[in-house]
Design a protein around this motif. Structure first.
Motif, PDB file in Angstrom:
ATOM      1  N   THR A 250      59.238 148.011  56.761  1.00 11.31           N
ATOM      2  CA  THR A 250      59.892 147.282  57.823  1.00 11.31           C
ATOM      3  C   THR A 250      59.989 145.850  57.406  1.00 11.31           C
ATOM      4  O   THR A 250      59.648 145.480  56.441  1.00 11.31           O
ATOM      5  CB  THR A 250      59.305 147.201  59.118  1.00 11.31           C
ATOM      6  OG1 THR A 250      57.860 146.620  58.827  1.00 11.31           O
ATOM      7  CG2 THR A 250      58.538 148.701  59.419  1.00 11.31           C
ATOM      8  N   ILE A 251      60.771 145.066  58.132  1.00 11.05           N
ATOM      9  CA  ILE A 251      61.262 143.738  57.949  1.00 11.05           C
ATOM     10  C   ILE A 251      59.940 142.929  57.601  1.00 11.05           C
ATOM     11  O   ILE A 251      59.873 141.977  56.650  1.00 11.05           O
ATOM     12  CB  ILE A 251      61.913 142.882  59.000  1.00 11.05           C
ATOM     13  CG1 ILE A 251      62.291 141.707  58.607  1.00 11.05           C
ATOM     14  CG2 ILE A 251      61.014 142.836  60.473  1.00 11.05           C
ATOM     15  CD1 ILE A 251      63.567 141.729  57.711  1.00 11.05           C
ATOM     16  N   GLU A 252      58.799 143.233  58.264  1.00  7.05           N
ATOM     17  CA  GLU A 252      57.674 142.605  58.155  1.00  7.05           C
ATOM     18  C   GLU A 252      56.910 142.635  56.830  1.00  7.05           C
ATOM     19  O   GLU A 252      56.267 141.855  56.091  1.00  7.05           O
ATOM     20  CB  GLU A 252      56.378 142.960  59.096  1.00  7.05           C
ATOM     21  CG  GLU A 252      56.563 142.499  60.714  1.00  7.05           C
ATOM     22  CD  GLU A 252      57.557 143.577  61.242  1.00  7.05           C
ATOM     23  OE1 GLU A 252      58.066 144.534  60.559  1.00  7.05           O
ATOM     24  OE2 GLU A 252      57.356 143.591  62.587  1.00  7.05           O
ATOM     25  N   GLY A 253      57.304 144.068  56.176  1.00  5.89           N
ATOM     26  CA  GLY A 253      56.762 144.364  54.736  1.00  5.89           C
ATOM     27  C   GLY A 253      57.442 143.629  53.729  1.00  5.89           C
ATOM     28  O   GLY A 253      57.278 143.563  52.475  1.00  5.89           O
ATOM     29  N   LEU A 254      58.797 143.182  53.851  1.00  5.42           N
ATOM     30  CA  LEU A 254      59.903 142.522  52.802  1.00  5.42           C
ATOM     31  C   LEU A 254      59.337 141.330  52.515  1.00  5.42           C
ATOM     32  O   LEU A 254      59.226 140.962  51.415  1.00  5.42           O
ATOM     33  CB  LEU A 254      61.140 142.628  53.452  1.00  5.42           C
ATOM     34  CG  LEU A 254      61.895 143.995  53.358  1.00  5.42           C
ATOM     35  CD1 LEU A 254      63.329 143.701  53.966  1.00  5.42           C
ATOM     36  CD2 LEU A 254      61.998 144.446  51.903  1.00  5.42           C
ATOM     37  N   GLY A 255      58.518 140.747  53.462  1.00  4.00           N
ATOM     38  CA  GLY A 255      58.518 139.009  53.161  1.00  4.00           C
ATOM     39  C   GLY A 255      57.906 138.247  54.353  1.00  4.00           C
ATOM     40  O   GLY A 255      58.345 138.906  55.387  1.00  4.00           O
ATOM     41  N   GLN A 256      56.937 137.307  54.121  1.00  8.78           N
ATOM     42  CA  GLN A 256      56.803 136.611  55.427  1.00  8.78           C
ATOM     43  C   GLN A 256      56.836 135.072  55.203  1.00  8.78           C
ATOM     44  O   GLN A 256      57.193 134.664  54.053  1.00  8.78           O
ATOM     45  CB  GLN A 256      55.127 136.951  55.606  1.00  8.78           C
ATOM     46  CG  GLN A 256      54.622 138.254  56.208  1.00  8.78           C
ATOM     47  CD  GLN A 256      55.202 138.546  57.510  1.00  8.78           C
ATOM     48  OE1 GLN A 256      54.834 137.520  58.409  1.00  8.78           O
ATOM     49  NE2 GLN A 256      55.927 139.521  57.683  1.00  8.78           N
ATOM     50  N   PRO A 257      56.845 134.332  56.291  1.00  6.63           N
ATOM     51  CA  PRO A 257      56.971 132.824  56.229  1.00  6.63           C
ATOM     52  C   PRO A 257      56.404 132.468  54.937  1.00  6.63           C
ATOM     53  O   PRO A 257      55.250 132.764  54.768  1.00  6.63           O
ATOM     54  CB  PRO A 257      56.774 132.298  57.593  1.00  6.63           C
ATOM     55  CG  PRO A 257      57.018 133.347  58.483  1.00  6.63           C
ATOM     56  CD  PRO A 257      56.610 134.685  57.708  1.00  6.63           C
TER      57      PRO A 257
END
Lengths: 163, 338, 745
Positions: free
Chosen positions: A82-89
Motif C-alpha cells: 500500500t502507499i504506506e509501504g512505498l515510503g514514509q516521511p
C-alpha cells in the motif's frame, strides 16, 4: 433473498508492506475495507467502492489492482503493498518525491492510488510515450484537475529509471 | 450486498460440484460480480472462488495453429502475451481499449464474456428493468438511452453488451469451452451471447452451473490488417458508444476473409456475414467499407438519445477499415484523434 | 539586509509528505474504539409521504444495533432558522429524518446502524418502505412560465441580483449592425469530490461530541449541529484538517453529519456514517440553466446592446441563487443593457455552489455570444474584445480596484500564438483532423468577509499560527504559513500552522475564492500584532537593549529583532519569550473588511483563455490539445500551488465543455448516471498541454494582501473558449453543454 446467518470468519494470511498480517474476516469484507478498517491502513482510499475511480489501487503480487473489487478472503497468501509501504516521511519513494516536486496532488485523496498505480505501471515496463502513460493511468481519476502535474511526476521518474 | 458462503475450488470438477445451485456464483476476478453484488443486483448464496484452478491459467498453442486462452488468464496477461501480440494483435489492442490497467489485472478472460450491461436502469435496483426483474418494464426506451442498442433490440430490452474483448473474439470467430455437471462442450462465439427477445434476463447460452474453461482462437489472426476503433464519451475508461473490430487479409491488393464486428450497438457483439462476403474481392477503399457498413447497419433504429450512433457506426466502420491497412499507426487504447 | 520574502515564492505544500504517504487522515479514517457504522437509506420516490416502515428484515440481520427514522428520532430543533447554515439560501432548509414528507429523489429517510459496515449496508437494503406518491415535476424547460424572482436573504449579500436596466436596449438592438440571439443550456452537474462525504462522531459523554467531518467549514458544521440538537457550542468540536475535495459540496453541512450525530446521541456511542457514491448525487448540484442572449454592435465593432436572461432550477423549499447574468455589464461598456435572472422551483434537492457557481454558467453564454457578434462583424474575437474593453465598471459606475485583463489578453495571445488563428470555416488540417482556435474572457468577483487568526511565538522559537479554516487542496495552509513567516522575518520551517478544528479562531466557510484574502489577511494582521507585542516586550527587557528604537527602526529576521542603524544590536525572540516567563507571546486579530472603502470599487479577478481544439472531421471527436490561461488575480502568494489551482480550473472547464453531465430521467425524477463510471469526469488521457500565466497586478484596495483569490477564475474562461474554438473549426455553435460524441456529426 434469503437472509443467511453470518458465516464464520475466515483466517487470511497476507504480507502487507513486507510484514505478515493476519486477518479474521467474513467473506463479504472487501480487501479495501480490511486494509482501512481491520489493519488501520487508511492511506488506501475509498472513492467509489465500485472500481470506477482508482483511489483504492494497491499493488498485489506485483500488479496494481483495485482493492474495492476484491474480497479479502480471495487474497489469502498474497503480498500487498500500500502507499504506506512505498515510503514514509523522511524516506520517500522517488515517485512520492516527484509528486511533491511537481505538485501532483491537491486534496490528496486520489494521491495514494495515483502513486501506487504509477509505481506498478513503471515497474511493469508499460507505457512508452506520454500519451500511452496517460491512457494507462486513466484508471485513476483526479477531481482537483492535477492531471498534467501527475503525468509530469510519473514521466520524470519513469525517464529517470530508463537512464 | 448480502452475506454469502465462500469456498475455494482447486479443480474444474471441484468447482462445478461446488457451484451447483441457482444463486451460487463462480468468482474469478470479481470485477463485475462484486460490483453487481454491492449494488444489490445479484444475491449470491455462495461464491466459489476458482482462482486456485491452475490449469486454467495458461495460454497454450493448439495443434491446428490456434491458441487456447485459459479462462483464468487475466485480461492484461492475455493482451501482453507475446503470442497474442504477434498473432492476434487485434485481440491485444481490443483488450487494452477496455476498462483500466487495474481492472485488466484482475479481470479474467472467462469473466469478460459474462459482463452484464451497463444500462443505467439495470444498475438501479429501484428502477423497473426487464433484464433484472422480468416483466417490470424498460424505462430506457423512453428514458436516457445514449448507451443503448440500435440493432437487435426487442421491445423488452434495448441494453447493450459492454465488452470490448468480445468484439474482437467475435471477429476472430473464437470458440468458448465450458464444463458443467453434464460434461464439457464447445460453443461457437456467435452462439454464445444472445439477443434479448422475450427473455432479456438471459445474456448468453451458458448453462446454469457451467464454468468457462478456455477460449480457443482459430489460426487466422488477421495480424497484418486489423483495427479496433472505439468511440466513447472520454478518451479512456468509458464503455463504447460504438466500436468496430476489423480484420482482413489482402490477396493481390484485394480483400479476402474479411471480418467486422461491432460493439456498443447491440445486446451481442454485432456481426453480419453478408457484409463480410460483400467485401471479398473488393479493394480496401472507403467505398467498399461504406458498402459493408450499409449491410451491417441495415435495420438499425435509434432512440431519443442514441440515434447519432447509426451514422457514427457507419463512419467508424469505414475509418476502421481504412486504418486496418496500416496497423503500425495504431497504439493500444488511443483514440483516433491522438 | 533584506531577507527573501516567502510570499511569492514557489513552495511545496506543508502537508505534502503526509498526503503522498497516506498519513493525512480524512473524515472516515479515524478508527476510534467501539465504532458503529451507519448506512443511509434513501427515498426511491420523488415526492410524497412515507406511509410505513417495516423494520423486521433489517432488525433480523445479525449485528444491527438500531434503525433511526422520523418516527423514532430524538428531538430536533423546530425553527427553520436553527437549520440555517452559513451558506443557506433563503427558504426552509431540508431537515434529514424530520418528518414523513419526501421532497426529492434520494432524500435520506432512515439510518441503519450496525456493528460492521457490511452489516449496516446489507441491512439498509432490506428496509421496506411504503409511500404515498404525489405528482412531481423536474422539467425546467416546460416550466419556464412559472419562473419567479429569487427571494432576498443573507446569501444575496455576496451574490447580488442583477442591476436594473441601463439605456434603451430595444432601440439599440434594433439599430445594431451585427447582432446575435442565442439560447444556451447546460444540465445539472454534481461536485463529485474524490472523497465521499463521511462523519465520524465520537460520543465523549453527556452531550459532548467530537466530530471528524468532511466539510468546508468546521465552524459551520459546529454551529449547525449545536443549533439543531440544542447542544452548547463548547460541547461540539468539529475537526477536518484534510478534505478530499470540496468544490462547494462542503459549504453546507451534509446529511451524513446530521445522521451520525443523531445516532451518536441516540445510542451514546461512536458512530461513523459515510455516503456511497450514488448518495453523492442526493444533496445538491450545479443547477440546470437555460439562458437567452441578444447582443448587438455597430459596424465599427462597438458593443451597444446587451440582453442576458437566465432561468435556473431551484428546489421547492429554498431559493438557491447565483450570479449568472451580471458579468457582461461589468466586462463590456455597453450602454444599453437589460439583465434578468429567474428561478423555477422544481421537485429537486436545493442546488448548491459548485466551482465558479453562476460565473462559469453566465460566461459561456456571454463569451460565445461575443464571438458570434464578432463573426458577423468579420472581426477577430480578441480585437472585438479589446475594442470593447471596459476601463471602469459601467454596470455600477465604479472604478475597478485593479484590472489587468488587457495584459492577460496580450500575454495569453502571445504565448498561445493567437495570430495563427484562421477565420472560421477555413481550418488548418492535420491528417483526419481540423484545428480550431478560440478565446474567452473570464471574471470572478472578489468577496470580502471577516475572519480571525491567532499567532503566538513560543520558547522553541516557533511561530504557531492558528485558524479553524480548512484546506481542500487549494494550498491555503502553505500560503498562510508563508504569509506568517514574512511578518516576523522567519524561515518557513519556523512556522507551524494549526488548522481544521472548530476550537481554533473562527473562520468562514472556505469557498468563493476568498479564503486567502479573508483568512490570509487575518493571519497577516495577527502576526503584525504579535510582532508589535514582541517588540514592546523586547523594549523592556533587562538593560533595555533596543534603547529608544521605535518599531520602524528595527527588522525582524531569522528569530531576532535587529536595529537597522546598528545591526550589532539584536534581541533573540526566544529571549523575549523567556522574559515572558517562558510563556508564548500571543496575539489574535480579526480581519474586518472596510466595507465603506470597498464598496466604492468593483473588485474582480480577470482571466483570458486561449484554446486549440482538434476535431476528427468525419467522427466528430474533439480534443482540447492546447490551452493557455492568463490570470490577473492580484498578488500571487505561492506560484507553485497557485498554478495548480488554475490548472485544476482549466480541467474543470474542459470537463464542463466536453465531459460531465448529470443525466436526469424526467419521468422518474432522478439522475440515472449516479456513479463515476457513467458520470464522466475527465481522465488523464483527456488532458493535454495546459499553460498558466500570472499577470502582474497590484491592488491596494481589496485586502491586506492584495490577493484576489484563484479558486474559480481558472475555470471560467475555459469552457467558452473551447466552444468558440469548436465554432472556429467547424462553423457550428454548440449551445448545449457538454459537447458530446455525436453532436458534430
Amino acid at each position: 433473498m434469503q437472509n443467511i446467518p453470518p458465516p464464520a470468519t475466515r483466517s487470511v494470511s497476507l504480507r502487507v508492506n513486507g510484514k505478515p498480517a493476519q486477518l479474521e474476516v467474513a467473506p463479504w469484507v472487501s480487501l479495501l475495507d480490511a486494509l482501512r478498517h481491520d489493519l488501520d491502513l487508511t492511506g488506501t482510499k475509498k472513492g467509489c467502492d465500485h472500481g470506477q475511480c482508482g483511489a483504492c489501487t494497491v499493488i498485489c503480487d506485483g500488479e496494481r489492482i483495485l482493492s474495492c473489487l476484491t474480497l479479502a478472503v480471495m487474497k489469502d497468501g498474497s503480498e500487498i503493498t500500500t502507499i504506506e509501504g512505498l515510503g514514509q516521511p523522511g524516506n520517500l519513494h522517488p515517485l512520492q518525491e516527484a509528486f511533491l516536486e511537481h505538485d501532483a496532488y491537491q486534496c490528496g485523496y486520489c494521491t495514494s492510488g495515483q502513486i501506487c498505480s504509477g509505481v506498478a505501471m513503471i515497474e511493469a515496463g508499460h507505457g512508452k510515450t506520454r500519451e500511452e502513460v496517460k491512457d494507462l493511468m486513466s484508471g485513476n481519476l483526479c477531481r482537483c484537475g492535477a492531471n498534467t502535474n501527475i503525468i509530469d511526476a510519473i514521466m520524470a521518474v519513469k525517464d529517470g529509471n530508463h537512464e | 450486498m448480502n452475506n454469502f458462503h465462500y469456498t475455494k475450488a482447486s479443480s474444474v470438477d471441484e468447482a462445478v460440484l461446488a457451484g451447483k445451485g441457482a444463486e451460487n456464483y463462480f468468482i474469478a476476478g470479481g470485477t463485475n460480480l462484486l460490483d453487481l453484488w454491492k449494488y444489490d443486483l445479484t444475491h449470491p448464496q455462495k461464491m466459489v472462488d476458482v482462482n486456485g484452478i491452475e490449469e486454467l491459467k495458461t495460454i497454450t498453442e493448439l495443434p491446428n495453429g490456434g491458441l487456447r486462452l485459459g479462462a483464468l488468464v487475466t485480461n492484461n496477461t492475455t493482451a501482453y502475451h507475446p503470442l497474442v501480440e504477434a498473432r492476434y494483435p487485434l485481440l491485444s489492442r481490443t483488450i487494452l481499449a477496455g476498462a483500466t490497467a487495474q481492472i485488466r489485472n484482475s479481470a479474467t478472460n472467462g469473466g469478460n464474456l459474462l459482463q452484464r450491461t451497463r444500462c443505467y436502469y439495470f444498475y438501479d435496483p429501484a428502477s423497473p428493468c426487464n433484464k433484472r426483474n422480468p416483466g417490470s418494464g424498460c424505462p430506457a426506451v423512453e428514458g436516457q438511452n445514449r448507451l443503448h442498442a440500435i440493432l437487435g433490440f426487442s421491445d423488452k430490452c434495448i441494453a447493450t453488451f459492454p465488452s470490448d474483448m468480445c468484439v474482437a473474439l467475435a471477429a476472430l470467430e473464437a470458440v468458448v469451452r465450458v464444463t458443467g455437471p453434464n460434461g464439457s462442450r464447445e460453443i461457437a462465439f456467435a452462439d454464445f451471447h444472445r439477443l434479448p427477445g422475450d427473455r432479456p434476463e438471459l445474456d448468453n447460452t451458458l448453462g446454469q452451473d457451467e464454468l468457462i474453461t478456455a477460449i480457443d482462437l482459430p489460426p487466422r489472426g488477421y495480424a497484418e490488417h486489423h483495427n479496433y476503433l472505439k468511440l466513447r464519451d472520454r478518451n479512456s475508461y468509458a464503455f463504447a458508444l460504438v466500436s468496430v473490430a476489423t480484420g482482413y487479409e489482402l490477396e493481390a491488393g484485394m480483400i479476402a476473409n474479411a471480418r467486422i464486428a461491432l460493439g456498443g450497438v447491440a445486446h451481442i457483439p454485432w456481426r453480419v456475414e453478408a457484409a463480410e462476403t460483400y467485401l471479398e474481392g473488393k479493394a480496401p477503399t472507403e467505398a467498399s467499407f461504406a458498402g459493408a457498413a450499409d449491410l451491417i447497419l441495415a435495420g438499425a433504429q435509434g432512440f431519443e438519445h442514441n440515434a447519432f450512433k447509426i451514422e457514427l457506426a457507419r463512419r467508424t466502420i469505414v475509418r476502421s477499415g481504412m486504418m486496418a491497412l496500416d496497423p503500425s499507426c495504431q497504439r493500444p487504447g488511443a483514440p483516433p484523434s491522438l | 539586509m533584506t531577507k527573501n520574502k516567502e510570499i511569492g515564492r514557489a513552495r511545496r505544500r506543508i502537508e505534502g509528505e503526509l498526503k503522498v504517504t497516506g498519513q493525512a487522515k480524512y473524515a472516515a479514517e479515524y478508527n476510534v474504539p467501539d465504532l458503529l457504522h451507519g448506512y443511509i437509506v434513501n427515498a426511491t420516490i420523488v415526492k410524497g409521504k412515507i406511509e410505513s416502515i417495516d423494520e423486521a428484515a433489517t432488525r433480523a440481520v445479525p449485528g444491527v444495533v438500531d434503525i433511526i427514522h422520523h418516527e423514532n428520532r430524538p428531538k430536533m430543533a423546530y425553527f427553520d432558522m436553527q437549520y440555517s447554515d452559513m451558506d443557506a439560501p433563503p427558504g426552509s432548509p431540508f431537515r434529514p429524518l424530520y418528518d414523513a414528507e419526501i421532497k426529492f429523489h434520494g432524500q435520506p429517510i432512515a439510518l441503519v446502524v450496525a456493528k460492521t459496515f457490511e452489516a449496516a449496508r446489507y441491512a439498509a437494503s432490506l428496509l421496506k418502505i411504503t409511500y404515498t406518491e404525489e405528482e412531481f415535476d423536474v422539467n425546467l424547460k416546460t416550466n419556464l412560465d412559472r419562473a419567479k424572482k429569487p427571494s432576498m436573504g443573507l446569501a444575496t449579500l455576496i451574490k447580488p441580483l442583477p442591476p436594473g436596466p441601463r439605456g434603451d436596449f430595444d432601440a439599440a438592438y434594433a439599430t445594431a449592425t451585427a447582432k446575435f440571439e442565442g439560447e444556451f443550456h447546460h444540465g445539472a452537474q454534481h461536485h463529485n469530490p474524490m472523497e465521499m462525504f463521511a462523519s465520524t462522531t465520537v460520543y465523549e459523554g453527556e452531550g459532548k461530541l467530537t466530530i471528524y467531518d468532511k466539510t468546508q467549514g468546521t465552524n459551520n458544521s459546529q454551529l449547525f449541529i449545536g443549533n439543531i440538537f440544542g447542544l452548547k457550542m463548547g460541547n461540539v468540536r468539529v475537526i477536518a484538517p484534510y478534505v478530499g475535495g470540496g468544490f462547494g459540496s462542503g459549504l453546507r453541512p451534509q446529511h451524513q453529519l446530521v445522521l451520525s450525530v443523531l445516532a451518536a446521541l441516540c445510542l451514546k456511542r461512536n458512530v461513523r456514517v459515510s455516503m456511497d457514491r450514488s448518495q453523492m448525487f442526493t444533496y445538491g448540484h450545479r443547477p440546470e440553466t437555460i439562458q437567452h442572449t441578444r447582443f448587438g454592435a455597430t459596424a465599427d465593432g462597438e458593443l451597444t446592446a446587451v440582453n442576458h436572461v437566465a432561468h435556473s432550477e431551484t428546489s421547492r423549499y429554498e431559493d438557491y441563487n447565483e450570479v449568472v447574468v451580471n458579468h457582461a455589464g461589468m466586462l463590456y461598456p455597453a450602454q444599453n443593457v437589460t439583465l434578468d435572472y429567474k428561478l423555477v422551483p422544481l421537485d429537486v434537492s436545493t442546488p448548491m455552489d459548485m466551482r465558479a457557481p453562476g460565473g462559469v454558467t453566465g460566461m459561456v453564454a456571454v463569451e460565445n455570444t461575443m464571438d458570434q457578434v464578432a463573426d458577423r462583424l468579420g472581426m477577430d474575437p480578441l480585437e472585438f474584445r479589446l475594442k470593447n474593453y471596459a476601463e471602469r465598471d459601467h454596470s455600477s459606475d465604479k472604478p475597478f480596484s485593479s484590472k489587468e485583463l488587457r495584459e492577460c489578453y496580450r500575454q495569453g495571445a502571445e504565448s498561445f500564438g493567437w495570430k495563427d488563428r484562421r477565420p472560421t470555416g477555413q481550418p488548418e488540417k492535420r491528417g483526419n483532423r481540423i484545428v480550431g482556435r478560440g478565446m474567452s474572457s473570464g471574471l470572478w468577483d472578489v468577496i470580502a468577509l471577516p475572519g480571525k487568526a491567532t499567532a503566538e511565538f513560543n520558547a522553541e522559537g516557533k511561530l504557531v499560527v492558528s485558524s479553524a479554516v480548512n484546506d481542500c487542496g487549494q494550498g491555503a495552509y502553505t500560503v498562510f504559513s508563508q504569509i506568517a513567516a514574512d511578518q516576523l522575518g522567519l524561515p518557513l520551517e519556523s512556522v507551524k500552522f494549526v488548522y481544521g478544528d472548530s476550537e481554533l479562531p473562527l473562520s468562514p466557510i472556505q469557498g468563493g475564492s476568498y479564503t486567502t484574502g479573508v483568512v490570509g489577511s487575518a493571519v497577516k494582521l495577527a502576526c503584525l500584532a504579535l510582532r508589535n507585542k514582541l517588540f514592546k516586550l523586547a523594549q523592556i527587557l533587562d538593560g533595555f537593549p533596543l534603547g529608544d528604537a521605535l518599531p520602524q527602526d528595527v527588522d525582524f529576521m531569522d528569530g531576532e529583532i535587529i536595529v537597522k542603524k546598528d545591526p550589532t544590536i539584536r534581541v533573540k525572540l526566544t529571549d523575549v519569550v523567556a522574559f515572558n516567563q517562558g510563556k508564548p507571546v500571543k496575539a489574535s486579530k480579526s480581519n474586518i473588511p472596510n466595507v465603506f472603502k470597498l464598496k466604492q470599487y468593483t473588485r474582480a479577478a480577470h482571466a483570458a483563455s486561449f484554446v486549440e481544439v482538434e476535431i476528427d472531421e468525419q467522427l466528430g471527436i474533439v480534443n482540447v490539445t492546447r490551452a493557455v490561461t492568463a490570470v490577473a488575480a492580484g498578488a500571487i502568494m505561492n506560484p507553485k500551488t497557485a498554478r495548480s489551482q488554475i490548472l485544476g480550473g482549466m480541467v474543470w472547464g474542459i470537463s464542463l465543455a466536453t465531459r460531465e453531465e448529470s443525466l436526469l430521467d424526467k419521468k422518474m425524477g432522478k439522475y440515472v448516471n449516479d456513479d463515476l463510471g457513467e458520470y464522466h469526469l475527465p481522465v488523464h488521457a483527456d488532458i493535454h498541454d495546459l499553460e498558466v500565466i500570472f499577470v502582474e497586478e497590484h491592488d491596494e484596495i481589496i485586502n491586506a494582501l492584495g490577493a484576489k483569490g484563484i479558486g474559480e477564475i481558472g475555470m471560467i474562461s475555459m469552457a467558452p473558449a473551447i466552444i468558440n474554438a469548436v465554432y472556429n473549426a467547424t462553423g457550428k455553435l454548440v449551445t448545449a453543454l457538454p459537447l458530446k460524441v455525436g453532436d458534430l456529426l
